[in-house]
Design a protein around this motif. Structure first.
Motif, PDB file in Angstrom:
ATOM      1  N   ALA A  37      10.353   8.544  -8.430  1.00 23.32           N
ATOM      2  CA  ALA A  37       9.997   7.392  -9.259  1.00 23.32           C
ATOM      3  C   ALA A  37       9.583   6.263  -8.332  1.00 23.32           C
ATOM      4  O   ALA A  37      10.154   6.092  -7.261  1.00 23.32           O
ATOM      5  N   GLY A  38       8.579   5.521  -8.744  1.00 18.15           N
ATOM      6  CA  GLY A  38       8.163   4.447  -7.854  1.00 18.15           C
ATOM      7  C   GLY A  38       7.196   3.485  -8.475  1.00 18.15           C
ATOM      8  O   GLY A  38       6.948   3.500  -9.682  1.00 18.15           O
ATOM      9  N   SER A  39       6.643   2.672  -7.584  1.00 18.42           N
ATOM     10  CA  SER A  39       5.644   1.709  -8.008  1.00 18.42           C
ATOM     11  C   SER A  39       4.564   1.614  -6.943  1.00 18.42           C
ATOM     12  O   SER A  39       4.805   1.879  -5.770  1.00 18.42           O
ATOM     13  N   ALA A  40       3.397   1.253  -7.387  1.00 20.31           N
ATOM     14  CA  ALA A  40       2.259   0.995  -6.503  1.00 20.31           C
ATOM     15  C   ALA A  40       1.677  -0.336  -6.947  1.00 20.31           C
ATOM     16  O   ALA A  40       0.623  -0.398  -7.566  1.00 20.31           O
ATOM     17  N   ALA A  41       2.428  -1.388  -6.671  1.00 23.38           N
ATOM     18  CA  ALA A  41       2.014  -2.744  -7.032  1.00 23.38           C
ATOM     19  C   ALA A  41       2.624  -3.703  -6.021  1.00 23.38           C
ATOM     20  O   ALA A  41       3.803  -3.597  -5.704  1.00 23.38           O
ATOM     21  N   TYR A  42       1.792  -4.600  -5.508  1.00 27.45           N
ATOM     22  CA  TYR A  42       2.262  -5.596  -4.550  1.00 27.45           C
ATOM     23  C   TYR A  42       1.297  -6.769  -4.546  1.00 27.45           C
ATOM     24  O   TYR A  42       0.235  -6.715  -5.158  1.00 27.45           O
ATOM     25  N   VAL A  43       1.673  -7.833  -3.864  1.00 23.75           N
ATOM     26  CA  VAL A  43       0.833  -9.025  -3.753  1.00 23.75           C
ATOM     27  C   VAL A  43       0.452  -9.192  -2.285  1.00 23.75           C
ATOM     28  O   VAL A  43       1.303  -9.110  -1.401  1.00 23.75           O
ATOM     29  N   THR A  44      -0.848  -9.400  -2.032  1.00 19.78           N
ATOM     30  CA  THR A  44      -1.332  -9.573  -0.661  1.00 19.78           C
ATOM     31  C   THR A  44      -0.966 -10.960  -0.137  1.00 19.78           C
ATOM     32  O   THR A  44      -0.553 -11.834  -0.907  1.00 19.78           O
ATOM     33  N   ASN A  45      -1.149 -11.151   1.166  1.00 20.69           N
ATOM     34  CA  ASN A  45      -0.877 -12.463   1.783  1.00 20.69           C
ATOM     35  C   ASN A  45      -1.751 -13.560   1.177  1.00 20.69           C
ATOM     36  O   ASN A  45      -1.364 -14.718   1.155  1.00 20.69           O
ATOM     37  N   SER A  46      -2.946 -13.164   0.693  1.00 18.97           N
ATOM     38  CA  SER A  46      -3.841 -14.156   0.089  1.00 18.97           C
ATOM     39  C   SER A  46      -3.529 -14.404  -1.387  1.00 18.97           C
ATOM     40  O   SER A  46      -4.235 -15.153  -2.056  1.00 18.97           O
ATOM     41  N   VAL A 156      10.320   5.192  -4.517  1.00 15.78           N
ATOM     42  CA  VAL A 156       9.230   5.002  -3.557  1.00 15.78           C
ATOM     43  C   VAL A 156       8.444   3.758  -3.943  1.00 15.78           C
ATOM     44  O   VAL A 156       8.147   3.546  -5.114  1.00 15.78           O
ATOM     45  N   HIS A 157       8.117   2.946  -2.935  1.00 12.22           N
ATOM     46  CA  HIS A 157       7.243   1.795  -3.167  1.00 12.22           C
ATOM     47  C   HIS A 157       5.986   2.003  -2.322  1.00 12.22           C
ATOM     48  O   HIS A 157       6.068   2.017  -1.091  1.00 12.22           O
ATOM     49  N   LEU A 158       4.863   2.203  -2.980  1.00 15.04           N
ATOM     50  CA  LEU A 158       3.602   2.448  -2.276  1.00 15.04           C
ATOM     51  C   LEU A 158       2.914   1.115  -2.007  1.00 15.04           C
ATOM     52  O   LEU A 158       2.488   0.423  -2.924  1.00 15.04           O
ATOM     53  N   ALA A 159       2.866   0.771  -0.744  1.00 18.19           N
ATOM     54  CA  ALA A 159       2.258  -0.485  -0.297  1.00 18.19           C
ATOM     55  C   ALA A 159       1.870  -0.307   1.163  1.00 18.19           C
ATOM     56  O   ALA A 159       2.325   0.638   1.814  1.00 18.19           O
ATOM     57  N   PRO A 160       1.027  -1.212   1.698  1.00 14.99           N
ATOM     58  CA  PRO A 160       0.653  -1.082   3.125  1.00 14.99           C
ATOM     59  C   PRO A 160       1.853  -1.136   4.050  1.00 14.99           C
ATOM     60  O   PRO A 160       2.899  -1.564   3.743  1.00 14.99           O
TER      61      PRO A 160
END
Length: 160
Positions: A37-46, A156-160
């Motif tokens: 189970a996870g997410s693929a959502a995040y906020v960039t530095n900008s 799982v957290h999918l992010a850079p």
């Protein structure tokens, strides 16, 4: 009477000699399925949101062939993020790859789940998009290698 005693003794002796069949060994229990189970959502530095909302995440088995393909497409066989156009261009020079074992739709929040996953090693590949869309390419693919144990719910957290 003596004859009856002899017959009884013979019957008891034969009964003691009968063979006892051993029960066949039980097969080992099947591995307990896991959950990813996870997410693929995040906020960039900008300050831009990146999410898989409305898109999907694919689940691939980790095999030597898949590992080599991930290295060729993403430059890594463990974790990477690449623009969709780069991955498409790289895949044009490769032979066709295997199909995913499963895919999961992402919710509006960018969450996904894979139920009944057998224990082992896998690759998750998520198509994500930067919002709001800008002048530069906004579609990316995130690759993450994941290991799951029997009965585990792996977050799982999918992010850079």
């Amino acid at each position: 009477m003596t004859r009856n005693l002899i017959l009884l003794a013979a019957a008891l002796a034969l009964g003691a000699c009968s063979t006892v069949q051993e029960a066949a060994p039980l097969p080992p229990p099947a591995p307990t399925a896991a959950v990813i189970a996870g997410s693929a959502a995040y906020v960039t530095n900008s300050g831009r949101t990146v999410t898989c909302a409305g898109l999907s995440v694919a689940l691939f088995a980790d095999t030597p062939k898949t590992q080599a393909r991930m290295l060729a497409l993403y430059g890594s066989s463990s974790h990477a993020i690449q623009p969709v156009e780069v991955v498409k261009a790289r895949s044009a020079s490769l032979e066709a790859g295997g199909q995913p074992l499963n895919s999961a739709a992402c919710s509006e929040k960018g969450d996904f789940v894979f139920n009944d996953v057998q224990p082992g090693l896998y690759y998750l590949i998520a198509h994500v998009r930067r919002l709001p869309a800008g002048a530069t390419p906004d579609d990316f693919v995130i690759l993450q290698r994941v290991a799951v144990q029997p009965g585990e719910t792996r977050q799982v957290h999918l992010a850079p």
